[in-house]
Write a protein that holds these residues in place. Structure first.
Motif, mmCIF file in Angstrom:
data_model
loop_
_atom_site.group_PDB
_atom_site.id
_atom_site.type_symbol
_atom_site.label_atom_id
_atom_site.label_comp_id
_atom_site.label_asym_id
_atom_site.label_seq_id
_atom_site.Cartn_x
_atom_site.Cartn_y
_atom_site.Cartn_z
ATOM 1 N N GLY A 13 0.812 -1.213 0.000
ATOM 2 C CA GLY A 13 0.000 0.000 0.000
ATOM 3 C C GLY A 13 0.842 1.259 0.000
ATOM 4 O O GLY A 13 0.579 2.205 -0.746
ATOM 5 N N ALA A 14 1.891 1.281 0.825
ATOM 6 C CA ALA A 14 2.776 2.450 0.865
ATOM 7 C C ALA A 14 3.542 2.584 -0.443
ATOM 8 O O ALA A 14 3.734 3.697 -0.949
ATOM 9 C CB ALA A 14 3.742 2.326 2.034
ATOM 10 N N GLY A 15 3.960 1.478 -0.995
ATOM 11 C CA GLY A 15 4.689 1.526 -2.272
ATOM 12 C C GLY A 15 3.846 2.074 -3.401
ATOM 13 O O GLY A 15 4.310 2.875 -4.209
ATOM 14 N N VAL A 16 2.590 1.662 -3.456
ATOM 15 C CA VAL A 16 1.689 2.155 -4.496
ATOM 16 C C VAL A 16 1.303 3.604 -4.227
ATOM 17 O O VAL A 16 1.289 4.434 -5.126
ATOM 18 C CB VAL A 16 0.428 1.265 -4.594
ATOM 19 N N LEU A 17 1.018 3.927 -2.979
ATOM 20 C CA LEU A 17 0.572 5.275 -2.625
ATOM 21 C C LEU A 17 1.643 6.315 -2.921
ATOM 22 O O LEU A 17 1.348 7.391 -3.447
ATOM 23 C CB LEU A 17 0.183 5.326 -1.144
ATOM 24 N N PHE A 18 2.887 6.007 -2.609
ATOM 25 C CA PHE A 18 3.968 6.965 -2.801
ATOM 26 C C PHE A 18 4.746 6.738 -4.092
ATOM 27 O O PHE A 18 5.725 7.427 -4.348
ATOM 28 C CB PHE A 18 4.902 6.956 -1.597
ATOM 29 N N ASP A 19 4.325 5.768 -4.914
ATOM 30 C CA ASP A 19 4.931 5.473 -6.217
ATOM 31 C C ASP A 19 6.447 5.336 -6.096
ATOM 32 O O ASP A 19 7.214 6.031 -6.754
ATOM 33 C CB ASP A 19 4.558 6.553 -7.238
ATOM 34 N N ARG A 65 -2.320 5.608 -7.877
ATOM 35 C CA ARG A 65 -1.670 5.808 -6.583
ATOM 36 C C ARG A 65 -2.689 5.900 -5.458
ATOM 37 O O ARG A 65 -2.435 5.446 -4.347
ATOM 38 C CB ARG A 65 -0.798 7.056 -6.624
ATOM 39 N N ALA A 66 -3.853 6.483 -5.735
ATOM 40 C CA ALA A 66 -4.888 6.592 -4.705
ATOM 41 C C ALA A 66 -5.418 5.222 -4.304
ATOM 42 O O ALA A 66 -5.917 5.054 -3.190
ATOM 43 C CB ALA A 66 -6.023 7.478 -5.205
ATOM 44 N N LEU A 67 -5.312 4.238 -5.184
ATOM 45 C CA LEU A 67 -5.754 2.886 -4.846
ATOM 46 C C LEU A 67 -4.864 2.241 -3.783
ATOM 47 O O LEU A 67 -5.243 1.240 -3.172
ATOM 48 C CB LEU A 67 -5.788 2.009 -6.098
ATOM 49 N N GLY A 68 -3.683 2.799 -3.564
ATOM 50 C CA GLY A 68 -2.792 2.271 -2.533
ATOM 51 C C GLY A 68 -3.283 2.568 -1.131
ATOM 52 O O GLY A 68 -2.956 1.855 -0.182
ATOM 53 N N LEU A 69 -4.091 3.612 -0.973
ATOM 54 C CA LEU A 69 -4.573 3.986 0.359
ATOM 55 C C LEU A 69 -5.453 2.902 0.987
ATOM 56 O O LEU A 69 -5.224 2.541 2.152
ATOM 57 C CB LEU A 69 -5.308 5.328 0.287
ATOM 58 N N PRO A 70 -6.440 2.342 0.284
ATOM 59 C CA PRO A 70 -7.223 1.266 0.919
ATOM 60 C C PRO A 70 -6.384 0.045 1.280
ATOM 61 O O PRO A 70 -6.619 -0.591 2.311
ATOM 62 C CB PRO A 70 -8.274 0.905 -0.134
ATOM 63 N N ILE A 71 -5.393 -0.272 0.451
ATOM 64 C CA ILE A 71 -4.516 -1.410 0.756
ATOM 65 C C ILE A 71 -3.738 -1.136 2.036
ATOM 66 O O ILE A 71 -3.604 -2.000 2.904
ATOM 67 C CB ILE A 71 -3.563 -1.688 -0.429
ATOM 68 N N LEU A 72 -3.245 0.091 2.167
ATOM 69 C CA LEU A 72 -2.501 0.491 3.357
ATOM 70 C C LEU A 72 -3.389 0.435 4.595
ATOM 71 O O LEU A 72 -2.976 -0.062 5.646
ATOM 72 C CB LEU A 72 -1.947 1.903 3.160
ATOM 73 N N VAL A 73 -4.623 0.902 4.478
ATOM 74 C CA VAL A 73 -5.551 0.895 5.615
ATOM 75 C C VAL A 73 -5.889 -0.533 6.029
ATOM 76 O O VAL A 73 -5.927 -0.842 7.224
ATOM 77 C CB VAL A 73 -6.823 1.703 5.265
ATOM 78 N N VAL A 74 -6.123 -1.408 5.074
ATOM 79 C CA VAL A 74 -6.436 -2.810 5.402
ATOM 80 C C VAL A 74 -5.256 -3.448 6.132
ATOM 81 O O VAL A 74 -5.441 -4.145 7.138
ATOM 82 C CB VAL A 74 -6.794 -3.599 4.117
#
Length: 84
Positions: A13-19, A65-74
């Motif tokens: 999630g962090a990797g996707v969110l922060f690219d 990148r915004a799709l990384g936020l739900p992954i990070l939260v889960v």
């Protein structure tokens, strides 16, 4: 095992969110470039004037990148539940 899965979710999630590494940005540029070329060729073959290409949501880096936020939260919730 559950903690490892939760940490993996957080890392992805962090990797996707922060690219991290700029992979998402580069890939979206490639997809948009190819789609714009195909559209230009299609418009030209039909004898129409060229119209601007507007990328779809799945080709926009900000959306992906915004799709990384739900992954990070889960992942964070899984960690909180397991650590209690």
């Amino acid at each position: 095992m559950a903690i490892a899965l939760a940490v993996l979710f957080v890392m992805i999630g962090a990797g996707v969110l922060f690219d991290i590494g700029g992979f998402i940005r580069r890939r979206c540029e490639q997809v948009q470039s190819k789609a714009a070329d195909r559209r230009r060729e299609m418009q030209w073959s039909h004898g129409r004037l060229e119209t601007p290409y507007v990328p779809t949501l799945n080709a926009r880096p900000g959306f992906i990148r915004a799709l990384g936020l739900p992954i990070l939260v889960v992942g964070a919730l899984l960690l909180l539940l397991h650590l209690d």
